[in-house]
Scaffold this motif. Structure first.
Motif, mmCIF file in Angstrom:
data_model
loop_
_atom_site.group_PDB
_atom_site.id
_atom_site.type_symbol
_atom_site.label_atom_id
_atom_site.label_comp_id
_atom_site.label_asym_id
_atom_site.label_seq_id
_atom_site.Cartn_x
_atom_site.Cartn_y
_atom_site.Cartn_z
ATOM 1 N N VAL A 5 0.857 -1.183 0.000
ATOM 2 C CA VAL A 5 0.000 0.000 0.000
ATOM 3 C C VAL A 5 0.893 1.234 0.000
ATOM 4 O O VAL A 5 1.717 1.414 0.888
ATOM 5 N N ASP A 6 0.719 2.065 -1.019
ATOM 6 C CA ASP A 6 1.519 3.276 -1.149
ATOM 7 C C ASP A 6 0.858 4.473 -0.461
ATOM 8 O O ASP A 6 1.531 5.335 0.079
ATOM 9 N N SER A 7 -0.476 4.548 -0.507
ATOM 10 C CA SER A 7 -1.176 5.638 0.170
ATOM 11 C C SER A 7 -2.606 5.234 0.479
ATOM 12 O O SER A 7 -3.201 4.412 -0.212
ATOM 13 N N VAL A 8 -3.146 5.828 1.539
ATOM 14 C CA VAL A 8 -4.530 5.598 1.948
ATOM 15 C C VAL A 8 -5.141 6.950 2.297
ATOM 16 O O VAL A 8 -4.513 7.754 2.979
ATOM 17 N N ASN A 9 -6.336 7.200 1.810
ATOM 18 C CA ASN A 9 -7.061 8.410 2.170
ATOM 19 C C ASN A 9 -8.459 7.985 2.604
ATOM 20 O O ASN A 9 -9.196 7.383 1.830
ATOM 21 N N ALA A 10 -8.810 8.242 3.856
ATOM 22 C CA ALA A 10 -10.114 7.850 4.386
ATOM 23 C C ALA A 10 -10.820 9.060 4.966
ATOM 24 O O ALA A 10 -10.206 9.874 5.638
ATOM 25 N N THR A 11 -12.113 9.168 4.693
ATOM 26 C CA THR A 11 -12.929 10.233 5.283
ATOM 27 C C THR A 11 -14.237 9.632 5.776
ATOM 28 O O THR A 11 -14.722 8.640 5.231
ATOM 29 N N GLY A 12 -14.790 10.235 6.818
ATOM 30 C CA GLY A 12 -16.100 9.846 7.297
ATOM 31 C C GLY A 12 -16.139 8.640 8.200
ATOM 32 O O GLY A 12 -17.207 8.148 8.513
ATOM 33 N N TYR A 13 -14.984 8.099 8.622
ATOM 34 C CA TYR A 13 -14.979 6.884 9.433
ATOM 35 C C TYR A 13 -15.234 7.199 10.900
ATOM 36 O O TYR A 13 -14.429 6.942 11.765
ATOM 37 N N VAL A 14 -16.396 7.775 11.169
ATOM 38 C CA VAL A 14 -16.793 8.102 12.534
ATOM 39 C C VAL A 14 -18.210 7.585 12.733
ATOM 40 O O VAL A 14 -19.142 8.058 12.084
ATOM 41 N N ILE A 15 -18.369 6.600 13.596
ATOM 42 C CA ILE A 15 -19.697 6.101 13.911
ATOM 43 C C ILE A 15 -20.369 7.140 14.806
ATOM 44 O O ILE A 15 -19.754 7.638 15.748
ATOM 45 N N PRO A 16 -21.614 7.490 14.536
ATOM 46 C CA PRO A 16 -22.289 8.532 15.328
ATOM 47 C C PRO A 16 -22.367 8.190 16.820
ATOM 48 O O PRO A 16 -22.434 7.023 17.194
ATOM 49 N N ASN A 17 -22.374 9.228 17.667
ATOM 50 C CA ASN A 17 -22.531 9.034 19.110
ATOM 51 C C ASN A 17 -23.925 8.539 19.450
ATOM 52 O O ASN A 17 -24.095 7.759 20.376
ATOM 53 N N ALA A 18 -24.916 9.042 18.759
ATOM 54 C CA ALA A 18 -26.301 8.668 19.025
ATOM 55 C C ALA A 18 -26.903 8.061 17.761
ATOM 56 O O ALA A 18 -26.796 8.625 16.682
ATOM 57 N N PHE A 19 -27.517 6.907 17.909
ATOM 58 C CA PHE A 19 -28.147 6.230 16.781
ATOM 59 C C PHE A 19 -29.643 6.513 16.791
ATOM 60 O O PHE A 19 -30.420 5.780 17.367
ATOM 61 N N THR A 20 -30.054 7.610 16.175
ATOM 62 C CA THR A 20 -31.472 7.891 16.056
ATOM 63 C C THR A 20 -31.992 7.200 14.800
ATOM 64 O O THR A 20 -31.251 7.052 13.821
ATOM 65 N N ASP A 21 -33.236 6.741 14.848
ATOM 66 C CA ASP A 21 -33.813 6.017 13.721
ATOM 67 C C ASP A 21 -33.692 6.817 12.436
ATOM 68 O O ASP A 21 -34.013 8.007 12.390
ATOM 69 N N GLY A 22 -33.176 6.189 11.389
ATOM 70 C CA GLY A 22 -33.037 6.825 10.091
ATOM 71 C C GLY A 22 -31.783 7.668 9.914
ATOM 72 O O GLY A 22 -31.551 8.212 8.849
ATOM 73 N N LYS A 23 -30.939 7.783 10.946
ATOM 74 C CA LYS A 23 -29.686 8.563 10.833
ATOM 75 C C LYS A 23 -28.790 7.913 9.778
ATOM 76 O O LYS A 23 -28.644 6.699 9.729
ATOM 77 N N THR A 24 -28.190 8.721 8.919
ATOM 78 C CA THR A 24 -27.317 8.205 7.863
ATOM 79 C C THR A 24 -25.932 8.829 7.967
ATOM 80 O O THR A 24 -25.773 9.928 8.497
ATOM 81 N N TRP A 25 -24.926 8.117 7.475
ATOM 82 C CA TRP A 25 -23.576 8.639 7.374
ATOM 83 C C TRP A 25 -22.845 7.872 6.282
ATOM 84 O O TRP A 25 -23.261 6.798 5.869
ATOM 85 N N SER A 26 -21.771 8.462 5.779
ATOM 86 C CA SER A 26 -20.997 7.861 4.681
ATOM 87 C C SER A 26 -19.542 7.740 5.071
ATOM 88 O O SER A 26 -19.028 8.525 5.869
ATOM 89 N N GLU A 27 -18.902 6.769 4.471
ATOM 90 C CA GLU A 27 -17.473 6.541 4.659
ATOM 91 C C GLU A 27 -16.844 6.366 3.275
ATOM 92 O O GLU A 27 -17.404 5.673 2.432
ATOM 93 N N ASP A 28 -15.719 7.020 3.044
ATOM 94 C CA ASP A 28 -15.021 6.924 1.762
ATOM 95 C C ASP A 28 -13.583 6.474 2.000
ATOM 96 O O ASP A 28 -12.943 6.929 2.955
ATOM 97 N N LEU A 29 -13.097 5.604 1.131
ATOM 98 C CA LEU A 29 -11.743 5.082 1.254
ATOM 99 C C LEU A 29 -11.106 4.975 -0.120
ATOM 100 O O LEU A 29 -11.713 4.439 -1.055
ATOM 101 N N MET A 30 -9.889 5.507 -0.257
ATOM 102 C CA MET A 30 -9.112 5.351 -1.488
ATOM 103 C C MET A 30 -7.756 4.762 -1.127
ATOM 104 O O MET A 30 -7.080 5.248 -0.220
ATOM 105 N N VAL A 31 -7.378 3.701 -1.825
ATOM 106 C CA VAL A 31 -6.098 3.027 -1.583
ATOM 107 C C VAL A 31 -5.348 2.943 -2.906
ATOM 108 O O VAL A 31 -5.912 2.537 -3.928
ATOM 109 N N ASN A 32 -4.076 3.343 -2.886
ATOM 110 C CA ASN A 32 -3.188 3.184 -4.034
ATOM 111 C C ASN A 32 -2.085 2.222 -3.628
ATOM 112 O O ASN A 32 -1.523 2.342 -2.538
ATOM 113 N N GLY A 33 -1.787 1.274 -4.505
ATOM 114 C CA GLY A 33 -0.750 0.321 -4.153
ATOM 115 C C GLY A 33 -0.067 -0.263 -5.372
ATOM 116 O O GLY A 33 -0.414 0.042 -6.517
#
Length: 113
Positions: A5-33
Motif C-alpha cells: 500500500v503506497d497511500s490511503v485516504n479515508a474520510t467519514g470513518y466516525v460512527i455517530p454518538n447517538a443512533f437515532t432512527d433513520g440517521k445516515t452517514w458515509s465513509e469513503d476510502l481510497m487506496v493506491n498500491g
C-alpha cells in the motif's frame, strides 16, 4: 505476489454518538498500491470505496454471551478497483457491491454481524 500500500485516504470513518432512527452517514476510502513479485513491481491498483450506512431501529439480539438490546445498522458498499498488470499489460476495473447488517450494543461494540 504481494501488494504494497503506497497511500490511503479515508474520510467519514466516525460512527455517530447517538443512533437515532433513520440517521445516515458515509465513509469513503481510497487506496493506491503496487503488486510486487520478488523485487520487481508487476502492476498497480487504485481502489475507491464508498459506504453509506443507516440506523434501522433497535432489536434484541441473543448470542453466546447473552441477550443484548442493540441498534441495527444497515450499510451499502460500492468498491471499484482498477488493476494494471505489466504481465500482458491489461487494465480492468473490478466492481464489488456489498450490503451488510451490523448490530451494536452499548458498551459491547459489535454484537453480531
Amino acid at each position: 505476489m504481494t501488494m504494497t500500500v503506497d497511500s490511503v485516504n479515508a474520510t467519514g470513518y466516525v460512527i455517530p454518538n447517538a443512533f437515532t432512527d433513520g440517521k445516515t452517514w458515509s465513509e469513503d476510502l481510497m487506496v493506491n498500491g503496487t503488486y510486487v513479485e520478488g523485487t520487481e513491481v508487476k502492476g498497480t491498483v487504485v481502489s475507491e470505496a464508498k459506504m453509506d450506512c443507516t440506523t434501522a431501529g433497535t432489536e434484541s439480539v441473543k448470542v453466546a454471551a447473552g441477550t443484548f438490546d442493540t441498534v441495527k445498522i444497515t450499510c451499502h458498499s460500492n468498491q471499484v478497483a482498477t488493476v494494471t498488470l505489466t504481465v500482458g499489460g491489461s487494465t480492468g476495473p473490478i466492481t464489488t457491491i456489498q450490503d451488510s447488517t451490523q448490530w451494536y450494543a452499548q458498551g459491547v461494540e459489535w454484537s453480531k454481524r
